[in-house]
Design an enzyme around this catalytic site. Structure first.
Site, PDB file in Angstrom:
ATOM      1  N   TRP A 102      -2.427  -0.430  -0.985  1.00 19.32           N
ATOM      2  CA  TRP A 102      -1.893  -0.488   0.624  1.00 19.32           C
ATOM      3  C   TRP A 102      -1.922   0.866   0.878  1.00 19.32           C
ATOM      4  O   TRP A 102      -2.420   1.142   2.047  1.00 19.32           O
ATOM      5  CB  TRP A 102      -0.748  -1.187   0.829  1.00 19.32           C
ATOM      6  CG  TRP A 102      -0.882  -2.557   0.569  1.00 19.32           C
ATOM      7  CD1 TRP A 102      -0.228  -3.395  -0.474  1.00 19.32           C
ATOM      8  CD2 TRP A 102      -1.661  -3.520   1.172  1.00 19.32           C
ATOM      9  NE1 TRP A 102      -0.663  -4.682  -0.386  1.00 19.32           N
ATOM     10  CE2 TRP A 102      -1.735  -4.770   0.650  1.00 19.32           C
ATOM     11  CE3 TRP A 102      -2.609  -3.435   2.371  1.00 19.32           C
ATOM     12  CZ2 TRP A 102      -2.172  -6.083   1.130  1.00 19.32           C
ATOM     13  CZ3 TRP A 102      -3.197  -4.571   2.977  1.00 19.32           C
ATOM     14  CH2 TRP A 102      -2.941  -5.949   2.105  1.00 19.32           C
ATOM     15  N   ASP A 172       5.535   2.267   5.572  1.00 19.34           N
ATOM     16  CA  ASP A 172       4.752   1.096   5.500  1.00 19.34           C
ATOM     17  C   ASP A 172       5.841   0.348   4.918  1.00 19.34           C
ATOM     18  O   ASP A 172       5.975   0.236   3.839  1.00 19.34           O
ATOM     19  CB  ASP A 172       3.643   0.846   5.197  1.00 19.34           C
ATOM     20  CG  ASP A 172       3.097  -0.679   5.161  1.00 19.34           C
ATOM     21  OD1 ASP A 172       3.892  -1.423   5.374  1.00 19.34           O
ATOM     22  OD2 ASP A 172       1.805  -0.816   4.589  1.00 19.34           O
ATOM     23  N   LYS A 196       6.996 -10.841   4.726  1.00 16.74           N
ATOM     24  CA  LYS A 196       7.652 -10.841   3.640  1.00 16.74           C
ATOM     25  C   LYS A 196       9.141 -11.515   3.854  1.00 16.74           C
ATOM     26  O   LYS A 196       9.770 -12.231   3.349  1.00 16.74           O
ATOM     27  CB  LYS A 196       7.604  -9.560   3.167  1.00 16.74           C
ATOM     28  CG  LYS A 196       6.302  -8.549   3.208  1.00 16.74           C
ATOM     29  CD  LYS A 196       5.319  -9.387   2.341  1.00 16.74           C
ATOM     30  CE  LYS A 196       3.949  -8.633   2.329  1.00 16.74           C
ATOM     31  NZ  LYS A 196       2.873  -9.162   1.341  1.00 16.74           N
TER      32      LYS A 196
END
Length: 360
Positions: A102, A172, A196
């Site tokens: 990511w 993030d 999440k």
């Protein structure tokens, strides 16, 4: 109905009590005589709910008053571009610390929008450890420093907040937000996709220090401007009303469960239970350096690749869902976010031990 033990990396498990409340309110929400998906986002009922959701999130994270909280669309991936668009000039350096896939994607998206400098990269160890802070090549004149506290694919996590001086730190936190208390004041901006620990996919929370909003270019289209969204209380355009509502229910659930201090204890215990099973088995393996092992995402491999499909078939039959590892790394992965219970982790461990006895 029989719900399985859900270890999906995202969209991920949601608390059953929250789902049941949403189910009960689906047709008639509050006193509106309609679903929350059918009412105006500018109506007093929705706006009151939205304000309460923000207040609850501020309480959970102890967000200082000089930070704006935005409920936006596009997910965390859109923020890979939106952050440099808002916070850096095209000719300005921005520093990125890369500890997984990511982080690599964030670098690629920012590359055409600012002068991206990779200040540290763990690719040399296949993203199994955190690069030592002393080796980071940071510039005090950079617009910001970006990092990913938890990498979901390879299961690498920071357990401290890196000191980057006076340069705004951007995080993030899609897969780690609300899993424990954090010091929001250490960050310039935090962003997190909802799917999440916050709620369903389709919404992203951005927590941004107010002074950074002054950087947003006036020429930027309003829909991409943090400053414009902040000025409109995230109602610049029609938001994801159901996602916002469900996030609000999650925040209330977290408060009722004891807040983030309670979540930290639970998440630590779940991770310790699963890693102990892996380490003691002589059958399973986790490639991540122990000091960087994620509490949220636990990848593991079996001794022979030909056992993978059998493990997945038998685990699914046992009610253990979504254990297949990411296609980039293979193997298995158990994501154990807030809504995954200790009972689910115990069920997984029991299955893993039995499978190892039978197939070892």
């Amino acid at each position: 109905m029989s719900r399985g033990h859900n270890f999906s990396a995202g969209p991920a498990a949601l608390p059953e009590t929250v789902l049941r409340q949403a189910q009960a309110e689906l047709l008639e929400w509050g006193g509106s005589a309609a679903s929350v998906m059918e009412v105006s986002h500018r109506g007093k009922e929705f706006m009151a709910m939205a304000a309460q959701a923000e207040a609850d999130l501020r309480e959970l994270l102890a967000i200082p008053a000089n930070y704006k909280v935005l409920f936006l669309q596009g997910g965390a991936t859109q923020q890979f571009a939106q952050i440099p668009m808002n916070l850096a000039r095209p000719d300005q350096r921005v520093d990125y610390v890369v500890t997984g896939d990511w982080g690599e994607k964030a670098v690629r998206e920012a590359g055409s929008l600012a002068q991206v400098h990779v200040a540290a990269n763990s690719a040399g160890n296949r993203h199994t450890a955190i690069p030592p802070r002393a080796e980071w090549d940071l510039d005090p004149a950079s617009a910001y420093v970006h990092y990913t506290p938890n990498e979901t694919i390879r299961g690498v996590e920071f357990f401290d907040i890196p000191d980057v001086g006076d340069v705004p730190l951007i995080a993030d936190m899609s897969s780690t937000i609300l899993s424990r208390p954090i010091d929001v004041s250490r960050f310039g901006l935090i962003y997190a996709g909802a799917q999440k620990n916050i709620g369903p996919s389709g919404i992203v929370v951005v927590i941004v220090r107010e002074d950074l909003l002054q950087r947003c270019p006036k020429s930027l289209p309003k829909i991409f401007s943090f400053a414009e969204h902040a000025a409109q209380d995230s109602l610049l355009n029609t938001p994801n009303t159901f996602g916002w509502y469900l996030a609000g229910l999650i925040f209330k659930w977290l408060k009722a469960e004891g807040g983030l201090a309670a979540m930290e204890l639970r998440n630590r215990r779940k991770a310790e239970t699963l890693y102990a099973c892996i380490d003691e088995s002589g059958f399973y393996a986790n490639p991540v350096e122990k000091s960087a092992r994620s509490w949220m995402n636990v990848p593991f491999t079996l001794p022979r690749p030909e056992l993978d499909e059998l493990f997945l078939q038998e685990s699914k039959a046992a009610g253990l869902l979504a254990l297949k590892g990411h296609k980039l790394v293979g193997g298995m992965r158990a994501s154990i976010y807030n809504a995954v219970t200790q009972q689910s982790v115990d069920a997984l461990v029991e299955f893993m031990r039995d499978f190892a006895r039978r197939r070892g």
